[in-house]
Design a protein around this motif. Structure first.
Motif, short mmCIF file in Angstrom:
data_model
loop_
_atom_site.label_atom_id
_atom_site.label_comp_id
_atom_site.label_asym_id
_atom_site.label_seq_id
_atom_site.Cartn_x
_atom_site.Cartn_y
_atom_site.Cartn_z
N GLU A 1 -3.97 14.52 9.51
CA GLU A 1 -3.91 15.51 8.43
C GLU A 1 -2.78 16.51 8.63
O GLU A 1 -2.18 16.99 7.67
N ASP A 2 -2.47 16.85 9.89
CA ASP A 2 -1.40 17.82 10.14
C ASP A 2 -0.03 17.15 10.23
O ASP A 2 0.97 17.82 10.51
N GLY A 3 0.02 15.83 9.99
CA GLY A 3 1.30 15.13 10.02
C GLY A 3 1.78 14.81 11.42
O GLY A 3 2.89 14.29 11.58
N ARG A 4 0.96 15.07 12.43
CA ARG A 4 1.36 14.82 13.81
C ARG A 4 0.66 13.57 14.34
O ARG A 4 -0.50 13.62 14.74
N GLY A 5 1.35 12.45 14.32
CA GLY A 5 0.79 11.23 14.89
C GLY A 5 -0.17 10.52 13.96
O GLY A 5 -0.25 10.79 12.75
N MET A 6 -0.92 9.58 14.54
CA MET A 6 -1.83 8.74 13.77
C MET A 6 -3.21 9.38 13.61
O MET A 6 -3.66 10.14 14.47
N ALA B 1 9.95 -5.07 2.49
CA ALA B 1 9.79 -6.17 3.42
C ALA B 1 8.33 -6.36 3.85
O ALA B 1 7.99 -7.38 4.44
N CYS B 2 7.48 -5.37 3.57
CA CYS B 2 6.08 -5.43 4.00
C CYS B 2 5.12 -5.81 2.88
O CYS B 2 3.91 -5.80 3.08
N ARG B 3 5.64 -6.14 1.73
CA ARG B 3 4.76 -6.44 0.58
C ARG B 3 3.83 -7.60 0.87
O ARG B 3 2.66 -7.61 0.45
N ASP B 4 4.33 -8.62 1.58
CA ASP B 4 3.51 -9.81 1.84
C ASP B 4 2.48 -9.59 2.94
O ASP B 4 1.70 -10.50 3.24
N LEU B 5 2.47 -8.42 3.55
CA LEU B 5 1.53 -8.14 4.64
C LEU B 5 0.21 -7.56 4.13
O LEU B 5 -0.69 -7.28 4.91
N SER B 6 0.12 -7.36 2.82
CA SER B 6 -1.08 -6.79 2.19
C SER B 6 -1.51 -5.50 2.89
O SER B 6 -2.64 -5.37 3.35
N PRO B 7 -0.60 -4.53 2.98
CA PRO B 7 -0.93 -3.30 3.70
C PRO B 7 -1.99 -2.47 3.00
O PRO B 7 -2.03 -2.41 1.76
N ALA B 8 -2.87 -1.86 3.79
CA ALA B 8 -3.87 -0.95 3.24
C ALA B 8 -3.19 0.36 2.86
O ALA B 8 -2.13 0.72 3.37
N GLY B 9 -3.82 1.09 1.97
CA GLY B 9 -3.27 2.37 1.54
C GLY B 9 -3.29 3.40 2.66
O GLY B 9 -4.25 3.49 3.43
N CYS B 10 -2.22 4.16 2.75
CA CYS B 10 -2.12 5.24 3.74
C CYS B 10 -1.49 6.44 3.04
O CYS B 10 -0.28 6.68 3.18
#
Length: 332
Positions: A96-101, A313-322
């Motif tokens: 939430e604070d933009g620091r890391g995962m 380039a990541c479209r085919d990886l079916s990425p989850a929303g972030c």
């Protein structure tokens, strides 16, 4: 008369004694100097930071059918190293604070197929690294640090690239220490180091459970002239970090207070290397930061970087929303 088996045995013994079967003195010397400077037992010089990440994941045994967690707020090179192993990258939202995962999101996305987590120290920041390391240990995951931009940074007093299972660095031009193109890995795990060294050189050396020439590898060696340049520049690491930090400080002072720009400060216990000065952007037209001519080059206006899960380039990886990952790329 020497038999074929005796000759092969002698060759294997000779290869096992050599740090690099090509007899590369400069690369071997660079490794020894990195061990002293970085305080690790097994540094390995390689051809690029991307190669370092690829090798690290292979050495950890990560492969097809498995998953690797990595931040959505990263560059495509990190993703490329993961996909090169045949592993599926799973993008984790930003904190939430933009620091890391966001570790809650990481936990929710960890499955029985997850084998590793890759924190990325963009702009020399080690945001949340120690907490990520604790999560990796509790979940039984390898922690592979993408420290390509973090030479000389520390997290709660610990050197970037030495907290996880393996740390990966770049020596490309523009890095704190560079030689034009190259990279290296750091680890204290002897077995992982032997597997990494074997994979780097077409598996011409043996590794635990895998004799020389028993597996396919790659040519990820660092060229001797580049290793010599890296050795020369490594001598000035402390001065280079100090200079970069001073440049970042001056840039903060010169920019001053501008409506819509907020300095993105590191956590109090972290000491970034000053690779980039960072601001959070709240402007209506952030791309305008590249104009008028003479403005400092930046990630938003000049390079138009985007979160990895939104990269074409990541479209085919079916990425989850972030959603936070998509908006947590401070300008630099």
């Amino acid at each position: 008369m020497t038999t074929t088996s005796q000759a092969l045995g002698a060759l294997k013994a000779s290869l096992d004694r050599m740090p690099d079967p090509a007899g590369r003195a400069e690369a071997a010397a660079l490794g020894a100097e990195l061990a002293t400077v970085q305080g690790v037992r097994h540094p390995i010089a390689v051809s690029s930071g991307t190669a370092a990440l690829h090798i690290a994941l292979v050495a950890c045994g990560v492969g097809p059918g498995e998953e690797v967690l990595l931040p959505a707020a990263t560059v495509i090179m990190t993703v490329s190293a993961v996909t090169a192993t045949g592993t599926h990258p799973v993008f984790v939202d930003a904190a939430e604070d933009g620091r890391g995962m966001d570790l809650a999101d990481a936990a929710a996305k960890t499955t029985e197929r997850t084998r590793a987590i890759v924190p990325v120290h963009l702009a020399g920041r080690t945001d949340g690294l120690i907490d990520v390391a604790a999560y990796a240990q509790s979940a039984g995951l390898h922690l592979v640090e993408d420290a390509c931009q973090a030479q000389g940074s520390t997290a709660r007093g610990r050197t970037a690239g030495t907290v996880g299972t393996i740390g990966c660095f770049s020596l490309k031009d523009g890095k704190i220490i560079s030689c034009g193109e190259g990279g290296y890995l750091l680890t204290d795990d002897e077995a992982l180091a032997e597997r990494a060294a074997a994979y780097r050189t077409h598996w011409l050396t043996s590794a635990p459970g895998s004799p020389a020439a028993s597996r396919c590898g790659m040519n990820y060696r660092l060229a001797e002239p580049l290793a010599a340049l890296a050795r020369h520049n490594l001598k000035g690491l402390d001065q280079a970090v100090g200079r970069r930090r001073e440049q970042a400080r001056r840039l903060y002072d010169l920019v001053g207070d501008i409506s819509g720009l907020t300095v993105h400060a590191p956590a109090p216990d972290d000491a970034p290397n000053g690779y980039s000065a960072l601001w959070r952007v709240g402007l209506g037209r952030p791309l305008g930061l590249q104009r008028p001519p003479g403005r400092v080059a930046n990630s938003v206006g000049t390079y138009r970087l985007r979160a990895a899960h939104q990269h074409p380039a990541c479209r085919d990886l079916s990425p989850a929303g972030c959603p936070r990952g998509a908006s947590s790329r401070p300008t630099r």
